[in-house]
Scaffold this motif. Structure first.
Motif, PDB file in Angstrom:
ATOM      1  N   PRO A 109      -7.234  -3.603   7.274  1.00  0.00           N
ATOM      2  CA  PRO A 109      -5.926  -3.801   7.914  1.00  0.00           C
ATOM      3  C   PRO A 109      -4.808  -4.226   6.969  1.00  0.00           C
ATOM      4  N   ASP A 110      -5.132  -4.887   5.857  1.00  0.00           N
ATOM      5  CA  ASP A 110      -4.082  -5.324   4.939  1.00  0.00           C
ATOM      6  C   ASP A 110      -3.665  -4.257   3.931  1.00  0.00           C
ATOM      7  N   ALA A 111      -4.189  -3.040   4.071  1.00  0.00           N
ATOM      8  CA  ALA A 111      -3.879  -1.982   3.104  1.00  0.00           C
ATOM      9  C   ALA A 111      -2.383  -1.686   3.074  1.00  0.00           C
ATOM     10  N   GLU A 112      -1.878  -1.565   1.855  1.00  0.00           N
ATOM     11  CA  GLU A 112      -0.477  -1.212   1.632  1.00  0.00           C
ATOM     12  C   GLU A 112      -0.444   0.061   0.796  1.00  0.00           C
ATOM     13  N   PHE A 113       0.260   1.065   1.279  1.00  0.00           N
ATOM     14  CA  PHE A 113       0.390   2.340   0.584  1.00  0.00           C
ATOM     15  C   PHE A 113       1.779   2.383  -0.047  1.00  0.00           C
ATOM     16  N   VAL A 114       1.829   2.445  -1.372  1.00  0.00           N
ATOM     17  CA  VAL A 114       3.101   2.481  -2.092  1.00  0.00           C
ATOM     18  C   VAL A 114       3.283   3.890  -2.647  1.00  0.00           C
ATOM     19  N   PRO A 115       4.207   4.679  -2.068  1.00  0.00           N
ATOM     20  CA  PRO A 115       4.414   6.038  -2.565  1.00  0.00           C
ATOM     21  C   PRO A 115       5.067   6.013  -3.945  1.00  0.00           C
ATOM     22  N   ILE A 116       4.533   6.837  -4.837  1.00  0.00           N
ATOM     23  CA  ILE A 116       5.079   6.964  -6.188  1.00  0.00           C
ATOM     24  C   ILE A 116       5.840   8.277  -6.305  1.00  0.00           C
ATOM     25  N   SER A 117       5.207   9.378  -5.900  1.00  0.00           N
ATOM     26  CA  SER A 117       5.886  10.678  -5.941  1.00  0.00           C
ATOM     27  C   SER A 117       5.273  11.617  -4.918  1.00  0.00           C
TER      28      SER A 117
END
Length: 151
Positions: free
Chosen positions: A52-60
């Motif tokens: 649940p704590d997953a964070e997705f940080v888009p790069i490209s």
């Protein structure tokens, strides 16, 4: 991905062509054909996607008419089984930062394939499951990628 996150196997499969394939190159998991992909999703992904704590940080992101390529950094605490990344590995409680590249093939507005790449050795080092001594790896590379891209 919304259907995957909602744990809706049928809706997930409806987004795919008749003969899709999905290969997770870091772990070797995945499936070929409707039956193989459905089995993979049912046994190793649905309900085990990320904690649940997953964070997705888009790069490209790159899109053309035949494929979508996403580069993303995923940060999470390993508090649950994650079959597609770590088959048969029990939760370690450790924090992880990993870079992932997802290549999605498109055909007639449906998914024909997914090829997903990450540094499995770096992931295992962060989880305390692999000793990095003497190995040509740097498990801090995903964090440096975030810094370099201003995240």
């Amino acid at each position: 991905m919304q259907a995957e996150l909602a744990a809706d196997l049928d809706a997930t499969m409806e987004t795919m062509v008749a003969n899709p394939h999905l290969i997770n190159l870091g772990s070797g998991s995945g499936g070929v054909g409707q039956e193989g992909v459905r089995k993979f999703y049912a046994e190793q992904l649905i309900g085990q996607f990320f904690p649940p704590d997953a964070e997705f940080v888009p790069i490209s992101r790159t899109i053309d008419g035949k494929r979508l390529v996403d580069e993303v950094v995923i940060k999470f605490t390993h508090t649950q089984k994650i079959g597609h990344l770590l088959p048969s590995v029990e939760p370690t409680g450790r924090k992880v930062t990993m870079a992932v590249v997802v290549i999605v093939g498109l055909q007639d507005e449906k998914v024909s394939y997914e090829h997903i790449y990450w540094d499995q050795a770096g992931l295992l080092v962060q989880l305390g499951l692999l000793n990095p001594k003497g190995l040509p790896i740097d498990p801090t590379a995903p964090k440096r990628l975030l810094e370099a891209t201003g995240h």
